[in-house]
Design a protein around this motif. Structure first.
Motif, short mmCIF file in Angstrom:
data_model
loop_
_atom_site.label_atom_id
_atom_site.label_comp_id
_atom_site.label_asym_id
_atom_site.label_seq_id
_atom_site.Cartn_x
_atom_site.Cartn_y
_atom_site.Cartn_z
N HIS A 33 7.94 3.94 -13.85
CA HIS A 33 7.43 4.90 -12.88
C HIS A 33 8.61 5.60 -12.21
CE1 HIS A 33 8.26 1.35 -10.43
NE2 HIS A 33 8.35 2.15 -9.41
N ASN A 34 8.33 6.73 -11.60
CA ASN A 34 9.36 7.52 -10.95
C ASN A 34 8.98 7.76 -9.49
OD1 ASN A 34 10.96 8.14 -13.38
ND2 ASN A 34 9.09 9.22 -14.00
N ALA A 35 9.97 7.99 -8.66
CA ALA A 35 9.71 8.34 -7.27
C ALA A 35 8.76 9.53 -7.23
CB ALA A 35 11.01 8.65 -6.55
N GLY A 36 7.74 9.45 -6.40
CA GLY A 36 6.78 10.54 -6.28
C GLY A 36 5.55 10.38 -7.16
N ASP A 37 5.58 9.43 -8.12
CA ASP A 37 4.40 9.19 -8.95
C ASP A 37 3.25 8.70 -8.07
OD1 ASP A 37 5.72 9.83 -11.26
OD2 ASP A 37 5.99 7.75 -11.94
N LYS A 38 2.04 9.12 -8.38
CA LYS A 38 0.87 8.65 -7.66
C LYS A 38 0.48 7.29 -8.23
CE LYS A 38 -3.65 9.93 -6.07
NZ LYS A 38 -4.70 10.93 -6.03
N VAL A 39 0.31 6.31 -7.34
CA VAL A 39 -0.02 4.96 -7.77
C VAL A 39 -1.20 4.43 -6.96
CG1 VAL A 39 2.35 4.43 -8.48
CG2 VAL A 39 1.59 3.85 -6.17
N THR A 40 -1.82 3.39 -7.48
CA THR A 40 -2.85 2.63 -6.78
C THR A 40 -2.34 1.21 -6.64
OG1 THR A 40 -4.64 3.99 -7.67
CG2 THR A 40 -5.22 1.77 -6.91
N LEU A 41 -2.49 0.64 -5.45
CA LEU A 41 -2.14 -0.75 -5.25
C LEU A 41 -3.41 -1.59 -5.37
CD1 LEU A 41 0.31 -0.56 -2.23
CD2 LEU A 41 0.84 -0.65 -4.66
N ALA A 42 -3.39 -2.56 -6.26
CA ALA A 42 -4.52 -3.47 -6.45
C ALA A 42 -4.17 -4.80 -5.79
CB ALA A 42 -4.80 -3.67 -7.93
N ILE A 43 -5.01 -5.22 -4.85
CA ILE A 43 -4.77 -6.45 -4.11
C ILE A 43 -6.06 -7.25 -4.09
CG2 ILE A 43 -4.04 -7.44 -1.91
CD1 ILE A 43 -2.90 -4.60 -1.25
N ALA B 36 0.98 -10.83 -4.51
CA ALA B 36 -0.45 -10.57 -4.50
C ALA B 36 -0.78 -9.12 -4.84
CB ALA B 36 -1.04 -10.93 -3.14
N VAL B 37 0.25 -8.28 -4.98
CA VAL B 37 0.05 -6.84 -5.16
C VAL B 37 0.42 -6.44 -6.59
CG1 VAL B 37 0.75 -4.56 -4.36
CG2 VAL B 37 0.62 -6.45 -2.75
N ARG B 38 -0.43 -5.62 -7.18
CA ARG B 38 -0.14 -5.02 -8.49
C ARG B 38 -0.14 -3.50 -8.31
NH1 ARG B 38 1.49 -9.31 -9.30
NH2 ARG B 38 0.52 -10.95 -10.47
N MET B 39 0.87 -2.83 -8.82
CA MET B 39 0.95 -1.39 -8.73
C MET B 39 0.51 -0.78 -10.06
SD MET B 39 4.05 1.06 -7.40
CE MET B 39 5.25 0.42 -8.55
N LEU B 40 -0.44 0.13 -9.99
CA LEU B 40 -0.99 0.78 -11.17
C LEU B 40 -0.68 2.27 -11.11
CD1 LEU B 40 -4.49 -0.92 -10.93
CD2 LEU B 40 -2.52 -1.71 -12.28
N LEU B 41 -0.13 2.80 -12.17
CA LEU B 41 0.16 4.23 -12.23
C LEU B 41 -1.14 4.99 -12.44
CD1 LEU B 41 2.54 6.20 -12.23
CD2 LEU B 41 2.67 5.94 -14.70
N ASP B 42 -1.40 5.98 -11.57
CA ASP B 42 -2.63 6.77 -11.69
C ASP B 42 -2.55 7.76 -12.83
OD1 ASP B 42 -3.76 5.45 -9.58
OD2 ASP B 42 -3.43 7.05 -8.12
#
Length: 86
Positions: free
Chosen positions: A4-14, A80-86
């Motif tokens: 991923h790159n700075a500025g990418d839109k992500v969703t945090l799954a918790i 506990a956090v997973r980052m998902l690229l939108d």
């Protein structure tokens, strides 16, 4: 995510049961509390149109620790956090 790159839109799954309520976290207010038997499900308003769902185990008294309108602090462990690229 692998890349991923700075500025990418992500969703945090918790996972809701991995969020802790108590002291030393992000301040919020209980918007909703639903008793589920062994757990209470809370919707916590963190302000700015951000809300989180939290599941908290009922204590030995059989009562929920918080009620709608209560102020709480929301915390979580890094794992506990997973980052998902939108």
């Amino acid at each position: 995510i692998a890349e991923h790159n700075a500025g990418d839109k992500v969703t945090l799954a918790i996972r809701p049961e991995k969020i802790s309520l108590g002291e030393g976290g992000v301040p919020g207010n209980i918007a909703e509390a639903v008793y589920l038997g062994t757990d209470t499900s809370y919707i916590i308003d963190l302000g700015g149109d951000i809300a989180v769902s939290v599941r908290d185990q009922i204590d030995a008294s059989g009562r929920a620790r918080f009620a709608a309108g209560d102020s709480v602090s929301v915390g979580l462990h890094d794992d506990a956090v997973r980052m998902l690229l939108d």
